[in-house]
Design a protein around this motif. Structure first.
Motif, PDB file in Angstrom:
ATOM      1  N   TYR A 151       0.325   4.947   2.155  1.00 24.93           N
ATOM      2  CA  TYR A 151       1.316   6.021   2.256  1.00 24.93           C
ATOM      3  C   TYR A 151       1.190   6.844   3.533  1.00 24.93           C
ATOM      4  O   TYR A 151       1.959   7.783   3.723  1.00 24.93           O
ATOM      5  CB  TYR A 151       1.228   6.935   1.028  1.00 24.93           C
ATOM      6  N   CYS A 208      -4.824   6.010   0.320  1.00 21.87           N
ATOM      7  CA  CYS A 208      -3.809   6.993   0.724  1.00 21.87           C
ATOM      8  C   CYS A 208      -3.320   6.740   2.146  1.00 21.87           C
ATOM      9  O   CYS A 208      -2.126   6.801   2.422  1.00 21.87           O
ATOM     10  CB  CYS A 208      -4.372   8.414   0.612  1.00 21.87           C
ATOM     11  N   LYS A 209      -4.246   6.453   3.030  1.00 26.86           N
ATOM     12  CA  LYS A 209      -3.905   6.239   4.442  1.00 26.86           C
ATOM     13  C   LYS A 209      -3.132   4.933   4.627  1.00 26.86           C
ATOM     14  O   LYS A 209      -2.080   4.901   5.260  1.00 26.86           O
ATOM     15  CB  LYS A 209      -5.195   6.227   5.270  1.00 26.86           C
ATOM     16  N   GLN A 237       4.255  13.066   1.527  1.00 29.22           N
ATOM     17  CA  GLN A 237       4.017  12.946   2.966  1.00 29.22           C
ATOM     18  C   GLN A 237       5.272  13.309   3.755  1.00 29.22           C
ATOM     19  O   GLN A 237       5.189  14.000   4.773  1.00 29.22           O
ATOM     20  CB  GLN A 237       3.535  11.538   3.324  1.00 29.22           C
ATOM     21  N   VAL A 277      -0.933   9.060   4.381  1.00 27.37           N
ATOM     22  CA  VAL A 277      -1.207  10.458   4.038  1.00 27.37           C
ATOM     23  C   VAL A 277      -2.009  11.144   5.143  1.00 27.37           C
ATOM     24  O   VAL A 277      -3.067  10.666   5.548  1.00 27.37           O
ATOM     25  CB  VAL A 277      -1.948  10.551   2.691  1.00 27.37           C
ATOM     26  N   TYR A 331       3.394   9.931  -3.532  1.00 31.17           N
ATOM     27  CA  TYR A 331       2.664  10.136  -2.275  1.00 31.17           C
ATOM     28  C   TYR A 331       3.611  10.046  -1.075  1.00 31.17           C
ATOM     29  O   TYR A 331       3.500  10.806  -0.123  1.00 31.17           O
ATOM     30  CB  TYR A 331       1.568   9.081  -2.100  1.00 31.17           C
ATOM     31  N   THR A 339      -3.714  14.111  -7.921  1.00 30.80           N
ATOM     32  CA  THR A 339      -3.198  12.780  -7.590  1.00 30.80           C
ATOM     33  C   THR A 339      -3.998  11.670  -8.261  1.00 30.80           C
ATOM     34  O   THR A 339      -5.116  11.888  -8.740  1.00 30.80           O
ATOM     35  CB  THR A 339      -3.232  12.561  -6.065  1.00 30.80           C
TER      36      THR A 339
END
Length: 175
Positions: A102, A98-99, A62, A104, A58, A48
């Motif tokens: 998206y 990421c959190k 998810q 994740v 992403y 990624t």
């Protein structure tokens, strides 16, 4: 069949495939991640990057994880800065990105190299037929996908442009 060909064929038959389950790595949070805990699950491994044109994948990754995580399927992400410097952040920055962007929740490993002289050993396993028993491949770009069966063996790979919710991938997960 001559003796030389018999020797070659027997050597080919004795090639021992390696398994994803032999690896241990550090995740984005500094904890050890033992891939043997994934025994019995189909796994998609994805390199990624946060600043790539394909980064919106992403969201699809998810969604796929949310749909199939209770059906013996998991996605594991590998941040890598191998293509155009598109993953320049620290592990803390990557985790937050990421959190926040998206949501994740699938496992994300520590930043690694997926090609070149400093390629991580797990990616050597993924890209060398002599180790995975299936195919030689090269990581073409961010978001290349490697599919691993329930026993930890490589099944194949998908292009970075193949979306995570591609019909072939869904069919593979569901069969």
């Amino acid at each position: 069949m001559n003796a030389f060909m018999k020797k070659i064929n027997s050597e080919e038959m004795n090639v021992k495939k390696e398994s994803l389950h032999q690896f241990k790595m550090e995740d984005l949070y500094g904890d050890e991640f033992d891939f043997s805990q994934l025994k019995g699950k189909k796994v998609m491994l994805v390199n990624t990057a946060s600043k790539c044109g394909l980064t919106p994948q992403y969201e699809l990754l998810q969604e796929l994880f949310d749909t199939y995580k209770d059906k013996n399927f998991v996605i594991v992400g590998f941040p890598a800065n191998n293509f155009g410097g598109q993953e320049p952040g620290t592990v803390v920055e990557i985790a937050a990105f990421c959190k926040e962007n998206y949501g994740v929740t699938f496992p994300m490993m520590n930043k690694i190299s997926v090609k070149g002289d400093d390629m991580h050993d797990l990616y050597k396993f993924l890209t060398l037929a002599s180790r995975n028993g299936v195919q030689d491949s090269e990581v073409a770009w961010n978001f290349q996908k490697y599919l691993i069966d329930e026993d930890g063996y490589l099944v194949g790979s998908k292009s970075p442009r193949t979306l995570p919710n591609d019909a072939e991938i869904i069919e593979w997960i569901e069969k």
